[in-house]
Design a protein around this motif. Sequence first.
Motif, mmCIF file in Angstrom:
data_model
loop_
_atom_site.group_PDB
_atom_site.id
_atom_site.type_symbol
_atom_site.label_atom_id
_atom_site.label_comp_id
_atom_site.label_asym_id
_atom_site.label_seq_id
_atom_site.Cartn_x
_atom_site.Cartn_y
_atom_site.Cartn_z
ATOM 1 N N ASN A 51 0.846 -1.185 0.000
ATOM 2 C CA ASN A 51 0.000 0.000 0.000
ATOM 3 C C ASN A 51 0.884 1.238 0.000
ATOM 4 O OD1 ASN A 51 -2.430 -1.517 0.349
ATOM 5 N ND2 ASN A 51 -1.836 -1.802 2.469
ATOM 6 N N ARG A 52 0.359 2.304 -0.493
ATOM 7 C CA ARG A 52 1.077 3.571 -0.444
ATOM 8 C C ARG A 52 0.253 4.535 0.402
ATOM 9 N NH1 ARG A 52 3.839 6.561 -5.326
ATOM 10 N NH2 ARG A 52 5.710 5.889 -4.279
ATOM 11 N N GLU A 53 0.863 5.000 1.447
ATOM 12 C CA GLU A 53 0.227 5.973 2.325
ATOM 13 C C GLU A 53 1.275 7.020 2.667
ATOM 14 O OE1 GLU A 53 -1.887 6.240 6.692
ATOM 15 O OE2 GLU A 53 -1.453 4.292 5.835
ATOM 16 N N THR A 54 0.927 8.274 2.483
ATOM 17 C CA THR A 54 1.855 9.355 2.772
ATOM 18 C C THR A 54 1.257 10.237 3.861
ATOM 19 O OG1 THR A 54 2.672 9.365 0.510
ATOM 20 C CG2 THR A 54 3.074 11.338 1.799
ATOM 21 N N LYS A 55 2.066 10.535 4.861
ATOM 22 C CA LYS A 55 1.662 11.448 5.927
ATOM 23 C C LYS A 55 2.698 12.553 6.001
ATOM 24 C CE LYS A 55 -0.583 7.907 8.660
ATOM 25 N NZ LYS A 55 -0.734 7.296 9.979
ATOM 26 N N THR A 56 2.217 13.777 6.148
ATOM 27 C CA THR A 56 3.104 14.921 6.224
ATOM 28 C C THR A 56 2.780 15.728 7.475
ATOM 29 O OG1 THR A 56 3.179 15.027 3.814
ATOM 30 C CG2 THR A 56 3.880 16.991 5.006
ATOM 31 N N ILE A 57 3.825 16.116 8.191
ATOM 32 C CA ILE A 57 3.663 16.941 9.391
ATOM 33 C C ILE A 57 4.617 18.114 9.282
ATOM 34 C CG2 ILE A 57 3.937 17.065 11.888
ATOM 35 C CD1 ILE A 57 3.444 14.155 12.081
ATOM 36 N N SER A 58 4.118 19.316 9.510
ATOM 37 C CA SER A 58 4.992 20.485 9.593
ATOM 38 C C SER A 58 5.778 20.387 10.892
ATOM 39 C CB SER A 58 4.176 21.767 9.600
ATOM 40 O OG SER A 58 3.470 21.899 8.402
ATOM 41 N N TYR A 59 7.050 20.739 10.837
ATOM 42 C CA TYR A 59 7.889 20.626 12.029
ATOM 43 C C TYR A 59 7.374 21.474 13.184
ATOM 44 C CZ TYR A 59 11.284 17.902 9.512
ATOM 45 O OH TYR A 59 11.892 16.905 8.813
ATOM 46 N N ASP A 60 6.764 22.625 12.887
ATOM 47 C CA ASP A 60 6.265 23.462 13.974
ATOM 48 C C ASP A 60 5.057 22.841 14.674
ATOM 49 O OD1 ASP A 60 4.588 23.852 11.811
ATOM 50 O OD2 ASP A 60 4.435 26.013 12.072
ATOM 51 N N LYS A 61 4.478 21.784 14.105
ATOM 52 C CA LYS A 61 3.347 21.082 14.729
ATOM 53 C C LYS A 61 3.791 19.902 15.604
ATOM 54 C CE LYS A 61 0.253 23.409 12.396
ATOM 55 N NZ LYS A 61 0.104 24.750 12.866
ATOM 56 N N ILE A 62 5.052 19.474 15.494
ATOM 57 C CA ILE A 62 5.530 18.327 16.262
ATOM 58 C C ILE A 62 5.870 18.779 17.673
ATOM 59 C CG2 ILE A 62 7.321 16.556 16.457
ATOM 60 C CD1 ILE A 62 7.609 16.703 13.394
ATOM 61 N N SER A 63 5.268 18.126 18.664
ATOM 62 C CA SER A 63 5.523 18.480 20.060
ATOM 63 C C SER A 63 6.501 17.520 20.727
ATOM 64 C CB SER A 63 4.217 18.498 20.853
ATOM 65 O OG SER A 63 3.617 17.218 20.835
ATOM 66 N N GLU A 64 6.645 16.330 20.165
ATOM 67 C CA GLU A 64 7.515 15.330 20.780
ATOM 68 C C GLU A 64 8.073 14.404 19.710
ATOM 69 O OE1 GLU A 64 6.914 11.627 23.859
ATOM 70 O OE2 GLU A 64 5.618 13.366 24.069
ATOM 71 N N VAL A 65 9.342 14.059 19.831
ATOM 72 C CA VAL A 65 9.966 13.081 18.949
ATOM 73 C C VAL A 65 10.747 12.111 19.824
ATOM 74 C CG1 VAL A 65 11.993 14.534 18.517
ATOM 75 C CG2 VAL A 65 11.459 12.696 16.953
ATOM 76 N N SER A 66 10.607 10.834 19.532
ATOM 77 C CA SER A 66 11.344 9.824 20.288
ATOM 78 C C SER A 66 11.751 8.688 19.362
ATOM 79 C CB SER A 66 10.526 9.300 21.467
ATOM 80 O OG SER A 66 9.331 8.707 21.022
ATOM 81 N N MET A 67 12.691 7.888 19.843
ATOM 82 C CA MET A 67 13.227 6.791 19.054
ATOM 83 C C MET A 67 13.280 5.554 19.934
ATOM 84 S SD MET A 67 16.337 4.917 18.386
ATOM 85 C CE MET A 67 17.593 5.866 19.168
ATOM 86 N N ARG A 68 12.968 4.407 19.348
ATOM 87 C CA ARG A 68 13.055 3.125 20.044
ATOM 88 C C ARG A 68 13.885 2.185 19.180
ATOM 89 N NH1 ARG A 68 9.897 -1.784 20.740
ATOM 90 N NH2 ARG A 68 10.156 -2.465 22.887
ATOM 91 N N GLN A 69 14.838 1.493 19.829
ATOM 92 C CA GLN A 69 15.710 0.592 19.088
ATOM 93 C C GLN A 69 16.010 -0.647 19.944
ATOM 94 O OE1 GLN A 69 19.591 2.124 18.013
ATOM 95 N NE2 GLN A 69 19.415 1.220 15.986
ATOM 96 N N PRO A 70 15.115 -1.644 19.906
ATOM 97 C CA PRO A 70 15.372 -2.893 20.628
ATOM 98 C C PRO A 70 16.616 -3.595 20.071
ATOM 99 C CG PRO A 70 13.107 -2.828 19.827
ATOM 100 C CD PRO A 70 13.824 -1.672 19.219
ATOM 101 N N ILE A 71 17.047 -4.631 20.737
ATOM 102 C CA ILE A 71 18.291 -5.316 20.402
ATOM 103 C C ILE A 71 18.346 -5.775 18.952
ATOM 104 C CG2 ILE A 71 17.494 -7.559 21.285
ATOM 105 C CD1 ILE A 71 21.100 -6.296 21.474
ATOM 106 N N TRP A 72 17.244 -6.335 18.427
ATOM 107 C CA TRP A 72 17.266 -6.820 17.037
ATOM 108 C C TRP A 72 17.400 -5.666 16.057
ATOM 109 C CZ3 TRP A 72 18.842 -11.409 16.744
ATOM 110 C CH2 TRP A 72 18.460 -12.358 17.691
ATOM 111 N N ASP A 73 16.753 -4.551 16.366
ATOM 112 C CA ASP A 73 16.898 -3.378 15.508
ATOM 113 C C ASP A 73 18.326 -2.842 15.552
ATOM 114 O OD1 ASP A 73 14.343 -3.367 14.523
ATOM 115 O OD2 ASP A 73 13.572 -1.925 15.973
#
Length: 84
Positions: free
Chosen positions: A18-40
Amino acid sequence: MGLYLDIRQQKYTDNFFNRETKTISYDKISEVSMRQPIWDRILGTGTIYLKTPVEHGIGIFMNYIETPDEIETMVRELINDKIV
């Protein structure tokens, strides 16, 4: 699957079945986080989470992103540039 960063917005596209595109303006982002378990970590991938003030719950998440720590840092820098 692709992740596109530019000065104005972040765009995420899923190109497998499937093709799905989502766009967010940076001024609308309130939080950014990253998760990287052992396999990742072994594969060099991770998940990036973006949240806006109007969203309840997870927000947008992007799986299997290469070098997620670098992407998270870039997004944080772009967010801070938009706030200042």
